[in-house]
Design a protein around this motif. Structure first.
Motif, short mmCIF file in Angstrom:
data_model
loop_
_atom_site.label_atom_id
_atom_site.label_comp_id
_atom_site.label_asym_id
_atom_site.label_seq_id
_atom_site.Cartn_x
_atom_site.Cartn_y
_atom_site.Cartn_z
N GLY A 140 -18.38 13.50 -11.89
CA GLY A 140 -18.57 14.60 -12.83
C GLY A 140 -17.43 15.60 -12.85
N TYR A 141 -16.36 15.31 -12.11
CA TYR A 141 -15.20 16.21 -12.01
C TYR A 141 -15.63 17.63 -11.65
CZ TYR A 141 -12.87 12.27 -14.14
OH TYR A 141 -12.40 11.02 -14.39
N THR A 142 -16.46 17.73 -10.61
CA THR A 142 -16.97 19.03 -10.17
C THR A 142 -16.19 19.58 -8.98
OG1 THR A 142 -18.53 17.98 -8.64
CG2 THR A 142 -19.32 18.42 -10.89
N GLY A 143 -15.33 18.77 -8.40
CA GLY A 143 -14.60 19.19 -7.21
C GLY A 143 -15.36 18.88 -5.93
N THR A 144 -16.46 18.17 -6.07
CA THR A 144 -17.23 17.75 -4.90
C THR A 144 -17.51 16.26 -5.02
OG1 THR A 144 -19.35 18.26 -5.94
CG2 THR A 144 -18.36 20.00 -4.62
N ALA A 145 -17.66 15.64 -3.88
CA ALA A 145 -17.95 14.21 -3.86
C ALA A 145 -18.79 13.92 -2.62
CB ALA A 145 -16.66 13.40 -3.82
N SER A 146 -19.50 12.85 -2.70
CA SER A 146 -20.32 12.44 -1.57
C SER A 146 -19.94 11.02 -1.17
CB SER A 146 -21.80 12.50 -1.98
OG SER A 146 -22.61 12.09 -0.91
N PHE A 147 -19.62 10.88 0.10
CA PHE A 147 -19.32 9.55 0.63
C PHE A 147 -19.58 9.56 2.12
CE2 PHE A 147 -15.45 11.79 -0.67
CZ PHE A 147 -14.89 12.13 0.54
N ASP A 148 -19.83 8.37 2.64
CA ASP A 148 -20.11 8.29 4.07
C ASP A 148 -18.79 8.15 4.85
OD1 ASP A 148 -19.36 5.55 4.11
OD2 ASP A 148 -21.42 4.91 3.73
N TYR A 149 -18.94 8.14 6.16
CA TYR A 149 -17.78 8.11 7.04
C TYR A 149 -16.90 6.88 6.80
CZ TYR A 149 -15.08 8.29 11.37
OH TYR A 149 -14.06 8.32 12.28
N ASP A 150 -17.51 5.72 6.67
CA ASP A 150 -16.75 4.49 6.42
C ASP A 150 -15.94 4.58 5.13
OD1 ASP A 150 -17.61 3.29 8.73
OD2 ASP A 150 -19.05 1.95 7.76
N GLU A 151 -16.57 5.08 4.08
CA GLU A 151 -15.86 5.23 2.81
C GLU A 151 -14.68 6.21 2.95
OE1 GLU A 151 -18.91 4.88 -0.85
OE2 GLU A 151 -19.49 6.35 0.68
N PHE A 152 -14.94 7.32 3.63
CA PHE A 152 -13.89 8.31 3.84
C PHE A 152 -12.71 7.70 4.59
CE2 PHE A 152 -12.00 11.46 6.75
CZ PHE A 152 -11.42 12.30 5.82
N MET A 153 -13.00 7.06 5.71
CA MET A 153 -11.93 6.47 6.51
C MET A 153 -11.20 5.38 5.74
SD MET A 153 -11.88 8.32 9.10
CE MET A 153 -11.01 7.59 10.45
N SER A 154 -11.92 4.57 5.00
CA SER A 154 -11.30 3.51 4.20
C SER A 154 -10.40 4.10 3.12
CB SER A 154 -12.36 2.62 3.57
OG SER A 154 -13.09 1.95 4.57
N MET A 155 -10.74 5.29 2.66
CA MET A 155 -9.96 5.95 1.62
C MET A 155 -8.69 6.57 2.20
SD MET A 155 -11.16 9.07 -0.97
CE MET A 155 -12.56 9.36 0.05
N VAL A 156 -8.77 7.20 3.35
CA VAL A 156 -7.68 7.99 3.90
C VAL A 156 -6.73 7.18 4.78
CG1 VAL A 156 -7.15 9.93 5.43
CG2 VAL A 156 -9.00 10.13 3.76
N ILE A 157 -7.26 6.35 5.64
CA ILE A 157 -6.44 5.65 6.63
C ILE A 157 -5.27 4.87 6.03
CG2 ILE A 157 -6.47 3.80 8.38
CD1 ILE A 157 -7.52 6.47 9.44
N PRO A 158 -5.45 4.14 4.92
CA PRO A 158 -4.29 3.41 4.38
C PRO A 158 -3.08 4.31 4.05
CG PRO A 158 -6.29 2.60 3.38
CD PRO A 158 -6.67 3.83 4.18
N PHE A 159 -3.33 5.55 3.69
CA PHE A 159 -2.22 6.46 3.40
C PHE A 159 -1.56 6.97 4.68
CE2 PHE A 159 -4.60 6.53 -0.50
CZ PHE A 159 -3.60 6.50 -1.46
N LEU A 160 -2.27 6.87 5.78
CA LEU A 160 -1.74 7.37 7.04
C LEU A 160 -1.08 6.28 7.87
CD1 LEU A 160 -4.70 9.68 8.07
CD2 LEU A 160 -2.63 10.29 6.83
N VAL A 161 -1.72 5.13 7.98
CA VAL A 161 -1.20 4.11 8.89
C VAL A 161 -0.29 3.08 8.22
CG1 VAL A 161 -3.16 4.31 10.46
CG2 VAL A 161 -3.20 2.58 8.66
N SER A 162 -0.28 3.05 6.92
CA SER A 162 0.56 2.06 6.25
C SER A 162 2.05 2.34 6.45
CB SER A 162 0.25 2.01 4.76
OG SER A 162 0.61 3.23 4.14
N HIS A 163 2.35 3.57 6.81
CA HIS A 163 3.77 3.93 6.91
C HIS A 163 4.15 4.56 8.24
CE1 HIS A 163 1.72 7.48 5.36
NE2 HIS A 163 2.72 8.19 5.80
N ASP A 164 3.31 4.47 9.24
CA ASP A 164 3.69 5.01 10.55
C ASP A 164 4.24 3.93 11.44
OD1 ASP A 164 3.12 7.63 10.03
OD2 ASP A 164 1.06 7.50 10.74
#
Length: 164
Positions: A140-164
């Motif tokens: 709804g483009y409200t600036g809020t989202a709901s996701f569980d821990y697995d989804e969060f980690m799956s979303m963020v980790i590739p941007f962090l570990v793909s280039h370290d």
């Protein structure tokens, strides 16, 4: 020649060489991030011609943004220029997030933190990519989202570990 081994694909070392000659020196962590984002669906460790062309075009767009917002023509982007550049591409980034981002590039010298093109691309691509991932969950483009821990980690980790 970019494809030095004439395999029809380029690996991270060949990409680093190509980017460093076409622009300026690119750190391997930025190269790995770009490899992740533009990966070949059949070979995640190498880019094919289509992926390389898309990456090169994307870097041309980032170069245009970089040059447009380097208002003092120093060849570097400072905090205010970064804020304006990100806003200019639709990323209204809170100052607290900007501080975290730019502090990543602090060399500890006490001098003003400024980003070269390589660091600007890394910073911008991470922020843009994570924002796009967030928007996938913020239907709804409200600036809020709901996701569980697995989804969060799956979303963020590739941007962090793909280039370290």
């Amino acid at each position: 020649m970019v494809d030095r081994d004439r395999s029809g694909f380029i690996d991270e070392n060949e990409l680093q060489q190509a980017l460093s000659s076409g622009y300026q020196r690119f750190h391997i962590k930025t190269v790995r991030l770009l490899m992740f984002l533009f990966k070949n669906p059949h070979d995640s460790l190498r880019l094919g011609p289509k992926e390389f062309a898309a990456l090169w075009s994307c870097l041309g767009q980032w170069r245009g943004i970089y040059e447009r917002y380097d208002r003092d023509r120093s060849g570097k982007i400072d905090l205010l220029e970064l804020r304006d550049a990100l806003y200019g591409i639709g990323l209204a980034t809170p100052s607290s997030v900007l501080q975290v981002l730019i502090s990543k590039y602090d060399d500890g010298s006490g001098r003003k933190i400024e980003l070269n093109f390589d660091s600007f691309v890394e910073c911008g691509v991470i922020l843009k990519g994570l924002t796009e991932k967030f928007k996938e969950k913020d239907k709804g483009y409200t600036g809020t989202a709901s996701f569980d821990y697995d989804e969060f980690m799956s979303m963020v980790i590739p941007f962090l570990v793909s280039h370290d």
